[in-house]
Structure formats: structure tokens, C-alpha cells
Design a protein around this motif. Sequence first.
Motif, PDB file in Angstrom:
ATOM      1  N   ASP A   4      48.531  58.173  40.645  1.00  0.00           N
ATOM      2  CA  ASP A   4      48.838  57.280  42.289  1.00  0.00           C
ATOM      3  C   ASP A   4      47.910  57.775  43.195  1.00  0.00           C
ATOM      4  O   ASP A   4      47.476  58.790  43.311  1.00  0.00           O
ATOM      5  CB  ASP A   4      50.136  58.239  42.616  1.00  0.00           C
ATOM      6  CG  ASP A   4      51.354  57.627  41.836  1.00  0.00           C
ATOM      7  OD1 ASP A   4      51.341  56.848  40.839  1.00  0.00           O
ATOM      8  OD2 ASP A   4      52.517  58.077  42.101  1.00  0.00           O
ATOM      9  N   TYR A   5      47.509  56.531  43.841  1.00  0.00           N
ATOM     10  CA  TYR A   5      46.811  56.529  45.196  1.00  0.00           C
ATOM     11  C   TYR A   5      47.360  55.659  46.301  1.00  0.00           C
ATOM     12  O   TYR A   5      47.943  54.606  46.182  1.00  0.00           O
ATOM     13  CB  TYR A   5      45.376  56.035  44.712  1.00  0.00           C
ATOM     14  CG  TYR A   5      44.566  55.947  46.006  1.00  0.00           C
ATOM     15  CD1 TYR A   5      43.997  56.853  46.797  1.00  0.00           C
ATOM     16  CD2 TYR A   5      44.405  54.647  46.599  1.00  0.00           C
ATOM     17  CE1 TYR A   5      43.225  56.691  47.925  1.00  0.00           C
ATOM     18  CE2 TYR A   5      43.672  54.328  47.797  1.00  0.00           C
ATOM     19  CZ  TYR A   5      43.024  55.462  48.340  1.00  0.00           C
ATOM     20  OH  TYR A   5      42.333  55.259  49.492  1.00  0.00           O
ATOM     21  N   ARG A   6      47.758  56.456  47.550  1.00  0.00           N
ATOM     22  CA  ARG A   6      48.244  55.595  48.217  1.00  0.00           C
ATOM     23  C   ARG A   6      47.348  55.523  49.526  1.00  0.00           C
ATOM     24  O   ARG A   6      46.622  56.350  49.936  1.00  0.00           O
ATOM     25  CB  ARG A   6      49.369  56.438  49.201  1.00  0.00           C
ATOM     26  CG  ARG A   6      50.423  55.622  49.914  1.00  0.00           C
ATOM     27  CD  ARG A   6      51.516  56.304  50.596  1.00  0.00           C
ATOM     28  NE  ARG A   6      52.521  56.632  49.314  1.00  0.00           N
ATOM     29  CZ  ARG A   6      53.273  55.970  48.975  1.00  0.00           C
ATOM     30  NH1 ARG A   6      53.336  54.473  49.286  1.00  0.00           N
ATOM     31  NH2 ARG A   6      54.208  56.157  48.002  1.00  0.00           N
ATOM     32  N   HIS A   7      46.927  54.158  49.664  1.00  0.00           N
ATOM     33  CA  HIS A   7      45.863  53.854  50.673  1.00  0.00           C
ATOM     34  C   HIS A   7      46.180  54.175  52.106  1.00  0.00           C
ATOM     35  O   HIS A   7      47.486  54.397  52.289  1.00  0.00           O
ATOM     36  CB  HIS A   7      45.641  52.341  50.519  1.00  0.00           C
ATOM     37  CG  HIS A   7      44.414  51.616  51.281  1.00  0.00           C
ATOM     38  ND1 HIS A   7      44.262  51.561  52.500  1.00  0.00           N
ATOM     39  CD2 HIS A   7      43.256  51.709  50.874  1.00  0.00           C
ATOM     40  CE1 HIS A   7      43.208  51.114  53.001  1.00  0.00           C
ATOM     41  NE2 HIS A   7      42.253  51.234  51.931  1.00  0.00           N
ATOM     42  N   GLY A  55      49.213  52.595  53.612  1.00  0.00           N
ATOM     43  CA  GLY A  55      50.291  53.154  52.938  1.00  0.00           C
ATOM     44  C   GLY A  55      50.840  52.070  51.692  1.00  0.00           C
ATOM     45  O   GLY A  55      51.798  52.621  50.812  1.00  0.00           O
ATOM     46  N   GLU A  56      50.132  51.368  51.400  1.00  0.00           N
ATOM     47  CA  GLU A  56      50.153  50.708  50.030  1.00  0.00           C
ATOM     48  C   GLU A  56      50.017  51.458  48.834  1.00  0.00           C
ATOM     49  O   GLU A  56      48.785  52.443  48.741  1.00  0.00           O
ATOM     50  CB  GLU A  56      49.408  49.409  49.842  1.00  0.00           C
ATOM     51  CG  GLU A  56      49.748  48.571  48.564  1.00  0.00           C
ATOM     52  CD  GLU A  56      48.807  47.198  48.690  1.00  0.00           C
ATOM     53  OE1 GLU A  56      48.876  46.451  47.633  1.00  0.00           O
ATOM     54  OE2 GLU A  56      48.430  46.961  49.553  1.00  0.00           O
ATOM     55  N   LEU A  57      50.751  51.636  47.779  1.00  0.00           N
ATOM     56  CA  LEU A  57      50.607  52.564  46.524  1.00  0.00           C
ATOM     57  C   LEU A  57      49.981  51.720  45.476  1.00  0.00           C
ATOM     58  O   LEU A  57      50.425  50.759  45.088  1.00  0.00           O
ATOM     59  CB  LEU A  57      51.929  52.891  46.247  1.00  0.00           C
ATOM     60  CG  LEU A  57      51.840  54.002  44.946  1.00  0.00           C
ATOM     61  CD1 LEU A  57      51.442  55.399  45.381  1.00  0.00           C
ATOM     62  CD2 LEU A  57      53.401  54.293  44.446  1.00  0.00           C
ATOM     63  N   CYS A  61      53.231  60.862  46.885  1.00  0.00           N
ATOM     64  CA  CYS A  61      51.733  60.818  47.234  1.00  0.00           C
ATOM     65  C   CYS A  61      51.454  60.300  48.662  1.00  0.00           C
ATOM     66  O   CYS A  61      51.911  59.421  48.944  1.00  0.00           O
ATOM     67  CB  CYS A  61      50.944  59.778  46.337  1.00  0.00           C
ATOM     68  SG  CYS A  61      49.173  59.818  46.580  1.00  0.00           S
ATOM     69  N   THR A  66      49.712  59.552  52.228  1.00  0.00           N
ATOM     70  CA  THR A  66      48.883  58.593  52.678  1.00  0.00           C
ATOM     71  C   THR A  66      47.219  59.064  52.539  1.00  0.00           C
ATOM     72  O   THR A  66      47.007  60.237  53.020  1.00  0.00           O
ATOM     73  CB  THR A  66      49.183  57.953  54.188  1.00  0.00           C
ATOM     74  OG1 THR A  66      50.377  57.564  54.133  1.00  0.00           O
ATOM     75  CG2 THR A  66      48.263  56.919  54.656  1.00  0.00           C
ATOM     76  N   GLU A 119      45.437  61.084  46.611  1.00  0.00           N
ATOM     77  CA  GLU A 119      45.643  60.782  45.088  1.00  0.00           C
ATOM     78  C   GLU A 119      46.548  61.945  44.523  1.00  0.00           C
ATOM     79  O   GLU A 119      46.218  63.080  44.709  1.00  0.00           O
ATOM     80  CB  GLU A 119      44.257  60.398  44.529  1.00  0.00           C
ATOM     81  CG  GLU A 119      43.296  61.699  44.315  1.00  0.00           C
ATOM     82  CD  GLU A 119      42.074  61.310  43.374  1.00  0.00           C
ATOM     83  OE1 GLU A 119      41.595  62.081  43.109  1.00  0.00           O
ATOM     84  OE2 GLU A 119      41.819  60.067  43.373  1.00  0.00           O
ATOM     85  N   SER A 151      49.281  52.358  41.574  1.00  0.00           N
ATOM     86  CA  SER A 151      49.763  53.508  40.287  1.00  0.00           C
ATOM     87  C   SER A 151      49.309  52.949  38.884  1.00  0.00           C
ATOM     88  O   SER A 151      49.273  51.782  38.870  1.00  0.00           O
ATOM     89  CB  SER A 151      51.084  53.599  40.368  1.00  0.00           C
ATOM     90  OG  SER A 151      51.752  54.632  39.280  1.00  0.00           O
ATOM     91  N   SER A 174      57.153  57.837  44.310  1.00  0.00           N
ATOM     92  CA  SER A 174      56.026  58.484  44.302  1.00  0.00           C
ATOM     93  C   SER A 174      55.914  59.368  45.851  1.00  0.00           C
ATOM     94  O   SER A 174      56.387  59.053  46.778  1.00  0.00           O
ATOM     95  CB  SER A 174      54.783  57.564  44.459  1.00  0.00           C
ATOM     96  OG  SER A 174      53.631  58.380  44.838  1.00  0.00           O
TER      97      SER A 174
END
Length: 71
Positions: free
Chosen positions: A39-42, A45-47, A13, A15, A18, A49, A11
Motif C-alpha cells: 500500500d502507498y498513500r499519496h 490522500g489517494e491509495l 497507511c 499519507t 508506504e 495498493s 488500509s
Amino acid sequence: MKTKMTVNGVSVCPTGEERHEYFTLSLSPRRKKRLCQYDYRHTDGELFSCVAPTLEECRAKRDIWLNNNNK
């Protein structure tokens, strides 16, 4: 599946942002289904999907994920 959202299957995406992309899944020659890859990367850094029929459903799943993980 190669999409505009990935480079070599990873991904892209950023940080805190989305990305989403619609695609059509062919279930048979006559049956097709339109789905949304999300996809959303918090900010940590956690992804997250998922795939769902609509962007709204993807965002609802993301919100559940955020609440369950105390993000």
C-alpha cells in the motif's frame, strides 16, 4: 484476509508513506506462493495498493501508477 496493514479491511497507511507485508498463498496442499501486499498513500490522500511476488515489483507498479496519474 486480516493483515497488520488494515483495520476492519481499511488500509492504515499514512499519507505520503508506504506499507508492505509478505504472505503465503496456498495454491494446493503442495504448492505455495509467497507474495507481497503493498500500500502507498499519496500526499493527496489517494491509495495505491497491489500484490506482487517482491517488494521491488510492487514499487515498480507504484512508479508506473504515479507517472500515469501525473502525481
